[in-house]
Design an enzyme around this catalytic site. Sequence first.
Site, PDB file in Angstrom:
ATOM      1  N   LYS A   1       0.614  -4.392  -2.400  1.00  0.00           N
ATOM      2  CA  LYS A   1       0.649  -5.281  -1.237  1.00  0.00           C
ATOM      3  C   LYS A   1       0.100  -6.666  -1.630  1.00  0.00           C
ATOM      4  CE  LYS A   1       0.364  -1.167   1.523  1.00  0.00           C
ATOM      5  NZ  LYS A   1       0.023  -0.507   2.757  1.00  0.00           N
TER       6      LYS A   1
ATOM      7  N   HIS B   1       9.766  -1.723   3.565  1.00  0.00           N
ATOM      8  CA  HIS B   1       8.416  -1.211   3.845  1.00  0.00           C
ATOM      9  C   HIS B   1       8.075  -1.469   5.315  1.00  0.00           C
ATOM     10  CE1 HIS B   1       4.082  -0.780   3.885  1.00  0.00           C
ATOM     11  NE2 HIS B   1       4.228  -0.026   2.814  1.00  0.00           N
TER      12      HIS B   1
ATOM     13  N   SER C   1      -1.661   6.974   3.010  1.00  0.00           N
ATOM     14  CA  SER C   1      -2.998   7.512   2.723  1.00  0.00           C
ATOM     15  C   SER C   1      -2.995   8.616   1.664  1.00  0.00           C
ATOM     16  CB  SER C   1      -3.679   7.994   4.007  1.00  0.00           C
ATOM     17  OG  SER C   1      -3.844   6.900   4.897  1.00  0.00           O
TER      18      SER C   1
ATOM     19  N   GLU D   1       7.414   7.202   4.704  1.00  0.00           N
ATOM     20  CA  GLU D   1       6.083   6.701   4.996  1.00  0.00           C
ATOM     21  C   GLU D   1       5.882   6.637   6.511  1.00  0.00           C
ATOM     22  OE1 GLU D   1       4.355   4.327   1.533  1.00  0.00           O
ATOM     23  OE2 GLU D   1       5.555   2.938   2.683  1.00  0.00           O
TER      24      GLU D   1
ATOM     25  N   GLU E   1       5.536  -2.508   6.750  1.00  0.00           N
ATOM     26  CA  GLU E   1       4.867  -3.787   7.039  1.00  0.00           C
ATOM     27  C   GLU E   1       5.882  -4.926   7.088  1.00  0.00           C
ATOM     28  OE1 GLU E   1       1.939  -3.396   3.952  1.00  0.00           O
ATOM     29  OE2 GLU E   1       1.043  -1.737   5.083  1.00  0.00           O
TER      30      GLU E   1
ATOM     31  N   GLY F   1      -2.488   3.341   5.512  1.00  0.00           N
ATOM     32  CA  GLY F   1      -3.751   2.600   5.553  1.00  0.00           C
ATOM     33  C   GLY F   1      -4.710   3.090   6.624  1.00  0.00           C
TER      34      GLY F   1
ATOM     35  N   ASN G   1       1.839   0.519  -4.641  1.00  0.00           N
ATOM     36  CA  ASN G   1       2.232  -0.690  -3.902  1.00  0.00           C
ATOM     37  C   ASN G   1       0.954  -1.485  -3.662  1.00  0.00           C
ATOM     38  OD1 ASN G   1       2.989  -2.595  -2.035  1.00  0.00           O
ATOM     39  ND2 ASN G   1       3.379  -1.126  -0.381  1.00  0.00           N
TER      40      ASN G   1
HETATM   41  P1  PGA Z   1      -1.653   3.485   1.863  1.00  0.00           P
HETATM   42  O1  PGA Z   1      -0.302   2.628   1.880  1.00  0.00           O
HETATM   43  O2  PGA Z   1      -1.584   4.421   0.692  1.00  0.00           O
HETATM   44  O3  PGA Z   1      -2.748   2.465   1.718  1.00  0.00           O
HETATM   45  O4  PGA Z   1      -1.716   4.234   3.164  1.00  0.00           O
HETATM   46  C1  PGA Z   1       0.930   3.219   1.546  1.00  0.00           C
HETATM   47  C2  PGA Z   1       2.038   2.189   1.620  1.00  0.00           C
HETATM   48  O5  PGA Z   1       2.005   1.331   2.500  1.00  0.00           O
HETATM   49  O6  PGA Z   1       2.987   2.204   0.799  1.00  0.00           O
END
Ligand code: PGA
Length: 250
Positions: free
Chosen positions: A11, A95, A213, A167, A97, A173, A9
């Site tokens: 983003k 997601h 992560s 997640e 976010e 992140g 992903n």
């Molecule tokens: P990350 O993000 O691997 O940077 O923690 C995962 C995601 O948001 O799908």
Amino acid sequence: MRRAMLAGNWKMFKNAREVDAFADDFIPLIETVHDRDILICPACIYIQRLIEAFRESPAKVGAQNVYWEDAGAYTGEISAPMLKSIGAQYAIIGHSERREYFNETNASVNKKILAVLKHGLNPIVCIGETLEERESQKAFDVIGLQIREGLTGLGIDLLQEIVIAYEPVWAIGTGKTATPDIAQEVHHYIRDVLAELFDNEYAQTIRILYGGSVKPENIDILMAQPDIDGALVGGASLDTKTFERIVKFQ
Ligand code: PGA
């Protein structure tokens, strides 16, 4: 029996030149990997570009979001038929976010899932609890509700078309990966909820990805868990070598 999926992903990262450079470097690294699904979800303006770049490659391309109407006066949105028409196969839905910054709810997630399935795309449905919810022992309730409300009205015939991504919001992140035990416990619970809502045999066939992560250092131990079928990878999918190592988990 469940085919592994390693999904990136991206983003809101990478400009056009960086997308092309990634594709040029990545394609030779994964050209012989045919026993697992490799997916990149770039910003929507690059989906078509990446589909063209990956034409001879096993890597597939998906969207990070989609709107539920087929067409209409919805400035700024893209629809499932649009994605389908350029050859996209997957769409990430819900997601954290988008839930946090763009008012995504279980109800809107549900409409989006039904819309993409109607058009033959595969949704990657994101669920997961916040730190506060985990600390107040509400994680399982939150996740259970996200599944029940998110999958409302889904016929069992289409259940196998979906992918679920667990997640935990506190792991995205932040560098704080859920321990393999925590992730396995939740993945197992998700499968139990699917079994209760649909059918146990079908529930065993649904792929459940872990996200938050994921890195080269933890992918092998995560993938060793019986109910973890793949990973949804943010930051570590932006670099070809790092993502290659994740794709080639052992
Ligand atoms: P990350 O993000 O691997 O940077 O923690 C995962 C995601 O948001 O799908």
